[in-house]
Scaffold this motif. Structure first.
Motif, PDB file in Angstrom:
ATOM      1  N   ALA A 153      -2.123 -11.308  -7.465  1.00 18.10           N
ATOM      2  CA  ALA A 153      -1.878 -10.705  -6.147  1.00 18.10           C
ATOM      3  C   ALA A 153      -2.894 -11.072  -5.062  1.00 18.10           C
ATOM      4  CB  ALA A 153      -1.804  -9.178  -6.283  1.00 18.10           C
ATOM      5  N   HIS A 154      -3.891 -11.887  -5.407  1.00 17.62           N
ATOM      6  CA  HIS A 154      -4.876 -12.290  -4.379  1.00 17.62           C
ATOM      7  C   HIS A 154      -5.630 -13.505  -4.901  1.00 17.62           C
ATOM      8  CE1 HIS A 154      -8.224 -11.199  -1.342  1.00 17.62           C
ATOM      9  NE2 HIS A 154      -8.734 -12.201  -2.056  1.00 17.62           N
ATOM     10  N   MET A 155      -5.421 -14.620  -4.277  1.00 16.74           N
ATOM     11  CA  MET A 155      -6.202 -15.808  -4.654  1.00 16.74           C
ATOM     12  C   MET A 155      -6.281 -16.756  -3.469  1.00 16.74           C
ATOM     13  SD  MET A 155      -4.253 -18.742  -5.434  1.00 16.74           S
ATOM     14  CE  MET A 155      -5.104 -19.426  -6.869  1.00 16.74           C
ATOM     15  N   HIS A 156      -7.148 -17.754  -3.618  1.00 14.44           N
ATOM     16  CA  HIS A 156      -7.384 -18.730  -2.546  1.00 14.44           C
ATOM     17  C   HIS A 156      -7.135 -20.110  -3.143  1.00 14.44           C
ATOM     18  CE1 HIS A 156      -9.722 -15.821   0.075  1.00 14.44           C
ATOM     19  NE2 HIS A 156      -9.814 -15.210  -1.099  1.00 14.44           N
ATOM     20  N   TYR A 157      -5.915 -20.628  -3.012  1.00 11.93           N
ATOM     21  CA  TYR A 157      -5.661 -21.929  -3.646  1.00 11.93           C
ATOM     22  C   TYR A 157      -6.600 -23.026  -3.126  1.00 11.93           C
ATOM     23  CZ  TYR A 157      -3.297 -24.892  -0.204  1.00 11.93           C
ATOM     24  OH  TYR A 157      -3.054 -25.708   0.856  1.00 11.93           O
ATOM     25  N   THR A 213      -6.046  -9.213   3.544  1.00  7.72           N
ATOM     26  CA  THR A 213      -7.413  -9.461   3.984  1.00  7.72           C
ATOM     27  C   THR A 213      -8.375  -8.973   2.902  1.00  7.72           C
ATOM     28  OG1 THR A 213      -8.921  -9.233   5.868  1.00  7.72           O
ATOM     29  CG2 THR A 213      -7.615  -7.287   5.319  1.00  7.72           C
ATOM     30  N   HIS A 214      -9.668  -8.918   3.239  1.00  3.23           N
ATOM     31  CA  HIS A 214     -10.697  -8.435   2.319  1.00  3.23           C
ATOM     32  C   HIS A 214     -11.299  -7.139   2.870  1.00  3.23           C
ATOM     33  CE1 HIS A 214     -10.560 -12.806   1.557  1.00  3.23           C
ATOM     34  NE2 HIS A 214     -10.827 -12.480   0.311  1.00  3.23           N
ATOM     35  N   LEU A 215     -11.736  -6.273   1.958  1.00  3.09           N
ATOM     36  CA  LEU A 215     -12.319  -4.992   2.376  1.00  3.09           C
ATOM     37  C   LEU A 215     -13.394  -4.546   1.383  1.00  3.09           C
ATOM     38  CD1 LEU A 215     -12.146  -2.418   4.233  1.00  3.09           C
ATOM     39  CD2 LEU A 215     -10.416  -1.546   2.646  1.00  3.09           C
TER      40      LEU A 215
HETATM   41 ZN    ZN Z   1     -10.337 -13.296  -1.594  1.00  4.42          ZN
END
Ligand code: ZN
Ligand code: GUN
Length: 432
Positions: A73-77, A229-231
């Motif tokens: 559910a959250h990654m940075h290819y 986003t990031h939190l």
């Molecule tokens: Zn991230």
């Protein structure tokens, strides 16, 4: 034409964090999954399904475990090439490793090469849906969606927006360009084939208030998009946000003030939350995403899984690669277990599997679509060998019951445990 997969099947009927896990699972030691037109038509007793569907093409996986494909559910290819880079904490890690690598994605050919590689690695690890950040380059998002479309995969992605002088000049857009480029990508990709668009401010330290406001307006105009986003990932980051946004009540307020909160919001990490932030996340129905291998690798802290689930928050699970150190959702479940142990809680294997499938799908508002072994869901599946290495096999030989047989693969398994991955009712070809 219908296809029948035979093997052990495990389906969730409810959230095992909210109900006793015994009441949440339907298990068949010799089960079957019937696929028609890329969707699951039925799940049940294998012999009965075989008898009732004599024309179906049968794939017999013996006692291997058939599950819905994992959902990351959250990654940075774009960070695939810098995974496992040594020695830095978050802000230093971004500046030293991440930003220089992300600059390379202005080249569409490089972006496509890394997108292809990331999706193939993910499929080899049994992950069939990913929600990824791009870079600031719209081409990076085109590359990812094109690579996913070529594989028939359901994915979520968005152009990472950064317009503040805290980001390097070559990785900056403007409030207007971030809005316009994201809007063009939404028009091109959102809802096309299996693609979902996520409006993506990287995090409030790298955006000006004007950019957050513009992206809030874009989301209001496109409410079926997700927003990621990031939190509250690391202490230094939270202090930085406080200095950059002195008028904000807390970190979440830097998003909330510009409309970047709501049911379709996804916040990665959320480790150092204030009580007000937890209340707002739960009131608004937003989702938080646990990234355990990243949180240990970058030294961010211990996510309060049990506490946030008890508050009723929607929680997804993710690799956060390349901040995370693995492409494997098995390894990610193991890290989830380990972090909870450090907080004095033992997460049941049913809860771990639920998070990596239904929980993540729910966070992405794709529940019932993927992450579920049930009629009507899309036929994205993973088949796990529960004795894939000598070390796991010797432990499973003395297993007592289903969970005792599954847990060693969660804790010790990797891509060798993935016997097959299916996408939209078709087996994914294996390299070689
Ligand atoms: Zn991230
Ligand atoms: N916060 C802002 N950007 C990033 C990123 O790329 N990775 C992680 N782990 N945290 C971030």
């Amino acid at each position: 034409m219908s296809i029948l997969l035979l093997g052990q099947t495990l389906a969730f009927t409810a959230d095992p964090f909210l109900h006793p896990w015994e009441d949440c699972v339907a298990h068949h030691a010799r089960g079957g999954v019937l696929i028609e037109g890329g969707r699951i038509a039925a799940v049940g007793d294998g012999a009965t399904l075989e008898q009732d569907n004599p024309a179906a093409e049968v794939w017999d996986y013996g006692s291997d475990l058939i599950l819905p494909g994992f959902v990351d559910a959250h990654m940075h290819y774009p960070q695939t090439g810098i995974v496992a880079s040594w020695g830095k904490r978050l802000i230093d890690w971004l500046n030293t490793y991440t930003f220089p690598e992300e600059m390379r994605f202005k080249d569409p050919a490089y972006a496509r090469e890394v997108a292809d590689r990331t999706l193939d690695l993910s499929l080899a690890h049994g992950t069939t849906t990913l929600c990824s950040f791009g870079t600031i380059h719209p081409e990076s998002v085109d590359a990812f969606f094109e690579a996913a479309e070529a594989r028939g995969m359901r994915v979520v992605a968005g152009k990472t927006c950064m317009d503040r002088d805290t980001a390097p000049l070559d990785l900056r857009d403007t409030a207007q360009a971030g809005y316009d480029q994201s809007a063009e990508l939404i028009a091109r990709w959102h809802g096309r084939d299996r693609a979902t668009y996520a409006i993506t401010p990287r995090f409030s330290p790298t955006s000006t208030p004007a950019q957050l406001e513009a992206l809030g307006a874009l989301w209001a105009a496109n409410p079926s998009c997700l927003m990621q986003t990031h939190l509250s990932e690391q202490g230094d980051e939270v202090a930085w946000v406080r200095a950059l946004y002195p008028e904000a009540r807390d970190y979440l307020d830097t998003y909330e003030a510009f409309g970047l909160i709501g049911e379709r919001a996804l916040y990665g990490h959320t480790i150092h939350l204030e009580p007000r932030e937890m209340d707002r996340l739960s009131e608004t129905g937003a989702a938080v995403v646990h990234c355990p291998t990243s949180n240990t690798f970058i030294g961010s802290g211990l996510f309060d899984l049990a506490g946030l689930k008890a508050r009723g928050l929607s929680v997804g699970l993710a690799t956060d690669t390349g901040g995370g150190s693995s492409f494997s959702m098995l390894r990610t479940m193991a890290a989830t277990y380990e972090i909870a142990q450090l907080r004095g809680e033992a997460i049941h294997p049913s809860q771990l599997l639920w998070l990596a499938t239904e929980g993540s799908a729910k966070a992405l508002h794709l529940d019932g679509v993927v992450g579920r072994l049930g009629a009507g869901a899309e036929a994205d599946l993973v088949v796990l060998d529960l004795a894939s290495t000598p070390a796991i096999a010797q432990r499973v030989a003395r297993a007592e019951g289903l969970w005792d047989a599954v847990f060693p693969t969660i804790m010790m398994g990797d891509d060798r445990a993935v016997r097959a991955t299916w996408v939209a009712g078709r087996p994914v070809p294996r390299p070689g």
